[in-house]
Design an enzyme around this catalytic site. Structure first.
Site, PDB file in Angstrom:
ATOM      1  N   GLY A 109      96.152  53.209  52.744  1.00 12.37           N
ATOM      2  CA  GLY A 109      97.331  52.718  53.395  1.00 12.37           C
ATOM      3  C   GLY A 109      97.419  51.603  53.926  1.00 12.37           C
ATOM      4  CB  SER A 110      99.068  50.021  57.037  1.00 13.76           C
ATOM      5  OG  SER A 110     100.365  50.292  56.503  1.00 13.76           O
ATOM      6  CB  THR A 111      93.195  50.941  57.068  1.00 16.44           C
ATOM      7  OG1 THR A 111      93.041  51.614  55.734  1.00 16.44           O
ATOM      8  CG2 THR A 111      93.573  52.006  58.168  1.00 16.44           C
ATOM      9  CG  PHE A 112      93.911  47.543  51.054  1.00 17.06           C
ATOM     10  CD1 PHE A 112      92.685  47.645  50.773  1.00 17.06           C
ATOM     11  CD2 PHE A 112      94.609  46.431  50.498  1.00 17.06           C
ATOM     12  CE1 PHE A 112      91.944  46.914  49.601  1.00 17.06           C
ATOM     13  CE2 PHE A 112      94.230  45.653  49.602  1.00 17.06           C
ATOM     14  CZ  PHE A 112      92.671  45.866  48.997  1.00 17.06           C
ATOM     15  CE  LYS A 113     100.761  47.220  55.676  1.00 21.10           C
ATOM     16  NZ  LYS A 113     101.906  47.704  56.465  1.00 21.10           N
TER      17      LYS A 113
END
Length: 485
Positions: A217-221
């Site tokens: 999810g957004s931790t990959f951002k």
């Protein structure tokens, strides 16, 4: 000698040669593999008949061997087995060994090359051979805090020392009790084993490093932002942030969480896009950068590379050849991006450590029975996925996430926490996974942590990384910072 006798002599000679070659092959060439084969009952009896060294955490033995009056000689016992099972593994007469019990088996049973001189002393003095003790990097207080904070939810927590790579906590739930597998009541062991295999929660899987990897999810951002910064952007670079983004070559519309607008103007800085976790902004950044740049940055952080701690870690992965819309989704940690919690803790740790990623490890030292250190882990650099300048900018951006962004529930009074939330979609019929990764204190990190709670945990479909995973990370960070530096 007549012809029949010559033929008979030749056959007998060939048979003797075959017997000699076969015996030599088994006794010398195959001997190591046969001795280490977990199905070799003689090996198990020999090992159980010797004192197996303890596994130690925080100066206390969490796995011990005690004499018993049966054919095996010693019983393996696990203190607080559920808490430590993903790390220690089990040592079973029936099912062999896993975890530290497997990877440090020769040290624990006393047969390792590093213990040669100790065995020689035993031979000369007549002292009973005893296995070495294996000292873990796990801090019991941090491990317990992670266990308690995760509660009855499925998921995993990993905590690292960013400056060394030492693993301070590794929790996976649901867990299991290794004592039921180490029992010498073989019938009960088999029953317990079948029960564990049938459990839909897969308690034998260490979710922190193995099994089915997760969409981040957004931790990959963090990785997308790192790629953007490494390619010339700054934290203050304006980026497009529309309410909706139609993915290239499709009619599919990507929306932000809750369908909200990230900005009234349709644009914002990179720092603000990370702070509020704007999907459309990062999807567009991913399209602009392209799959090759995103993949290169992910691989620089360790994606696709083999790793062991010493247990093998399942490789995190970025899609092989995504098209433009798939690249957009990959940039926000969806599509086919998959990670382990350890990998995301390593990403946060590298950012906190000025762009230097340290090799994670679980074993600090191995000591002989007279407490002499026979082996010790020295911290080692694994790589430098980003520059120090990029790390500083990412750190400050992550501080904003916790200060007044999506990660506010990770705030700790008097401590500056840098973090990133994630809410990872899986399929339409199940709730998303809740993520949070962080390090603290931001200016001189002593701990980096990653938390994943499967399918939203107790909040189900209403869960977000900020609501569910961030408080767990906060409890782990507080426990870690309470340690003596």
């Amino acid at each position: 000698m007549n012809t029949p006798l010559r033929r008979l002599a030749t056959v007998v000679t060939v048979m003797f040669l075959a017997l000699m070659v076969g015996t030599t092959w088994v006794q010398f060439v195959q001997a190591p593999s046969l001795n280490s084969d977990q199905r070799n009952v003689r090996t198990l009896y020999r090992e159980f008949g010797n004192f197996r060294g303890p596994i130690v955490a925080g100066g206390e033995a969490i796995v011990t061997s005690t004499p018993v009056d049966d054919s095996f000689g010693y019983q393996r016992s696990y203190a607080n087995g559920l808490l430590y099972a993903p790390v220690t593994g089990y040592y079973s007469v029936v099912y062999g060994r896993t975890g530290i019990e497997e990877w440090f088996n020769t040290e624990l049973n006393g047969s390792a090359d590093s213990l040669f001189y100790e065995r020689l002393q035993d031979l000369v003095t007549g002292r009973q051979t005893r296995g070495a003790s294996v000292e873990l990097t796990i801090d019991p207080t941090v491990q317990q805090a992670a266990w308690d904070a995760l509660g009855d939810q499925r998921g995993a927590v990993v905590a690292l020392d960013p400056t060394t790579g030492a693993i301070l906590a590794m929790v996976s739930k649901p867990s299991y009790d290794p004592n039921v597998l180490s029992s010498h009541d073989l019938a009960s062991v088999r029953t317990a084993w079948e029960s564990l295999l049938a459990d839909p929660g897969d308690p034998l899987v260490n979710r922190a490093i193995a099994g089915d990897t997760y969409p981040p999810g957004s931790t990959f951002k963090l990785i997308t932002a790192a790629a953007a910064l490494e390619n010339g952007m700054t934290a203050q670079t304006p980026v497009a942030a529309p309410r909706e983004l139609t993915l290239p070559q499709t009619s599919t519309v990507l929306r932000n969480f809750g369908g909200s607008a990230c900005s009234s103007t349709g644009a914002m800085t990179l720092a603000d896009a990370l702070r509020i976790s704007c999907n459309t902004a990062f999807a567009q950044i991913g399209i602009d950068l392209g799959a090759d740049e995103l993949r290169a940055q992910a691989e620089a952080f360790g994606f696709g590379s083999p790793l062991n701690v010493p247990m093998d870690v399942t490789e995190s992965r970025f899609p092989t050849d995504p098209d433009a819309p798939q690249t957009a989704l990959s940039a926000i940690g969806q599509y086919e991006v998959r990670v382990t919690p350890l990998q995301m803790a390593m990403v946060a740790a590298a950012i906190g450590n000025g762009g230097v990623q340290m090799t994670p490890y679980l074993v600090q030292a191995v000591r002989s029975q007279d407490l002499t250190v026979v082996d010790e882990t020295d911290p080692s650099e694994l790589g430098r996925p980003i520059s120090a300048t990029t790390a500083t900018q990412l750190r400050d951006m992550m501080v904003g996430v916790v200060a007044d962004g999506t990660g506010q529930r990770a705030q700790i009074p008097g401590v500056t926490v840098a973090g990133k939330t994630g809410t990872a979609q899986t399929t339409d019929d199940v709730a998303p996974h809740a993520w949070f990764t962080a390090f603290a204190p931001a200016e001189a990190p002593r701990v980096a942590v990653a938390v994943v709670v499967e399918n939203g945990g107790s909040m189900g479909s209403e869960a977000t990384g900020g609501a569910v995973a961030a408080p767990i990370a906060r409890a782990v960070i507080e426990a870690a910072l309470a340690r003596t530096p």
